[in-house]
Design an enzyme around this catalytic site. Structure first.
Site, short mmCIF file in Angstrom:
data_model
loop_
_atom_site.label_atom_id
_atom_site.label_comp_id
_atom_site.label_asym_id
_atom_site.label_seq_id
_atom_site.Cartn_x
_atom_site.Cartn_y
_atom_site.Cartn_z
N ALA A 27 -3.05 6.19 7.44
CA ALA A 27 -2.88 6.44 8.86
C ALA A 27 -3.09 7.93 9.17
O ALA A 27 -2.90 8.77 8.29
CB ALA A 27 -1.48 6.02 9.28
N GLY A 66 -1.80 3.60 4.27
CA GLY A 66 -2.26 2.46 5.08
C GLY A 66 -3.59 1.91 4.59
O GLY A 66 -3.89 0.73 4.77
N GLU A 69 -2.72 -0.37 1.89
CA GLU A 69 -2.04 -1.53 2.50
C GLU A 69 -3.07 -2.50 3.10
O GLU A 69 -2.92 -3.72 3.02
CB GLU A 69 -1.04 -1.05 3.56
CG GLU A 69 0.13 -0.31 2.92
CD GLU A 69 1.10 0.26 3.93
OE1 GLU A 69 0.70 1.13 4.71
OE2 GLU A 69 2.26 -0.21 3.96
N GLU A 89 3.28 7.71 0.94
CA GLU A 89 4.09 7.92 2.16
C GLU A 89 5.39 8.66 1.88
O GLU A 89 5.90 9.40 2.73
CB GLU A 89 4.41 6.58 2.83
CG GLU A 89 3.24 5.93 3.55
CD GLU A 89 2.37 5.05 2.67
OE1 GLU A 89 2.45 5.19 1.42
OE2 GLU A 89 1.61 4.23 3.20
#
Ligand SMILES: CC(C)(COP(=O)(O)OP(=O)(O)OC[C@H]1O[C@@H](n2cnc3c(N)ncnc32)[C@H](O)[C@@H]1OP(=O)(O)O)[C@@H](O)C(=O)NCCC(=O)NCCSC(=O)C[C@@H](O)CCCCCCCCCCCCC(=O)O
Length: 343
Positions: A27, A66, A69, A89
């Site tokens: 992200a 992300g 993910e 993260e």
């Protein structure tokens, strides 16, 4: 684009790849300080995973946060041998909040997932293959290989490949495992919230059905997301990178300016710092004029510097470079051309 590919009946399988040789770094951290906009990652990943046709991730460069993910939402993962994967993260004061904390343990088991998520470390493609995080590693063009692979599985149902439907691999003593990991993580975390929340999220994956695990992940993420610690760690991320862009008022920069050799230096003031600087310079082969106007301080400094130089030389098995240093108490002899440093 993804919706189009998934709804087009002529498309039998799909490959997701990145841009410029990078799958996805995660992200955009800058967006975390303003209201979130754009398609939210969680439903995007759910949409990919629940697709009725096989979706393959072609991982080149990095798949982080992300990005990984998203790859975990795909039914197959093919990685280039030079790729790096991870869920970093925790270094941003967060946890993998788009299903990563719930899917990773279901795919590679609880101990390995705890290691990756609480340390945020990156793994190579080879380690990812060993862990079962990717299905194949290739030295060739990753997108071409992924397309070939996607065509070969085009008539297969992705049903059995949806990680959210996997049971979390059993562990003989889950309570003892989590107690031990939590204790070690707390010690290492020194008050940081994110590593502890990461352990809690993985525990939810190990003990709850997927939808409830996702809910727990969301609750834990919401607490971290607005915390001062997360803001500080994200500031630190950008500050670290800004260091490399720092320049002198003259415009000189570490990467664009040729270093000038220093042969002579003057150290003004022989307090604790000045003595240390003088010793470091002499040990680096620089001739030093050490200046101190206070006679008592000068006498003490001469003794201290000589013994530091002698001890250092003994450790390195060389002769002490006592002839490289001259002492002065005459401030008027201060040279403007020499490198100067003070107390
Ligand atoms: C990617 C890298 C490995 C590249 O390294 P490299 O050495 O090549 O380059 P640099 O490090 O110098 O970077 C170049 C340049 O790019 C900038 N940059 C890099 N990564 C990012 C990024 N992720 N975002 C923004 N900018 C980035 C970098 O700053 C440089 O630019 P600069 O101008 O500064 O020189 C390497 O960069 C790297 O390791 N990057 C970080 C990778 C990472 O940490 N990824 C994880 C990101 S966080 C994430 O992905 C979160 C996910 O888990 C999804 C979360 C879902 C969100 C759900 C939110 C629910 C919240 C609920 C809150 C409710 C609150 C309420 O109630 O209100």
């Amino acid at each position: 684009m993804m919706d189009k590919a998934l709804s087009d009946r002529k498309v039998k399988s799909v490959v997701i790849c990145g841009h410029n040789g990078k799958f996805c770094g995660g992200a955009d951290i800058r967006e975390f300080s303003s209201p979130l906009t754009g398609p939210l990652l969680i439903p995007v990943i759910q949409g990919v995973e629940s697709a009725a046709k096989p979706v393959v991730a072609a991982i080149e460069g990095v798949a982080l946060g992300g990005g990984l993910e998203l790859a975990l939402g795909c039914h197959y993962r093919i990685a280039n041998s030079k790729a790096r994967l991870g869920l970093p993260e925790v270094h941003l004061g967060l946890l993998p909040g788009a299903g990563g904390s719930q899917r990773l343990p279901r795919l590679i088991g609880v101990p390995a997932a705890l290691d990756l998520i609480t340390t945020g470390r990156h793994v190579t493609a080879a380690e990812a293959l060993q862990l079962g995080l990717v299905d194949r590693v290739t030295d060739r063009n990753t997108v071409d290989e992924a397309v070939k692979f996607a065509l070969s599985v085009a008539d297969q149902s992705p049903q059995s490949r949806r990680i959210s439907t996997f049971p979390c691999p059993r562990h003989p003593d889950l309570d003892a495992l989590f107690e031990d990991v939590m204790q070690r993580v707390r010690q290492r975390a020194r008050g940081a919230l994110a590593p502890v929340a990461c352990v809690r999220a993985v525990r939810a994956a190990a003990t709850l059905p997927f939808p409830q695990g996702m809910e727990r992940e969301r609750e834990l993420m919401a607490t971290l997301f607005t915390s001062g610690q997360a803001r500080a760690q994200q500031y630190h991320f950008f500050a670290q990178r800004a260091v490399g862009r720092w320049s002198m008022p003259s415009g000189a920069r570490w990467d664009k300016t040729k270093p000038v050799a220093v042969h002579k230096a003057m150290v003004i003031g022989l307090g604790t710092m000045g003595r240390g600087i003088a010793v470091a310079l002499v040990q680096a082969g620089v001739s030093v004029v050490a200046m101190e106007t206070n006679e008592k301080q000068l006498t003490d400094a001469k003794q201290a510097i000589s013994s530091m130089l002698e001890r250092g030389a003994k450790r390195r098995g060389v002769a002490p470079a006592l002839d490289k240093i001259r002492y002065s108490s005459d401030h008027s002899r201060r040279s403007r051309s020499a490198l100067t440093g003070g107390p």
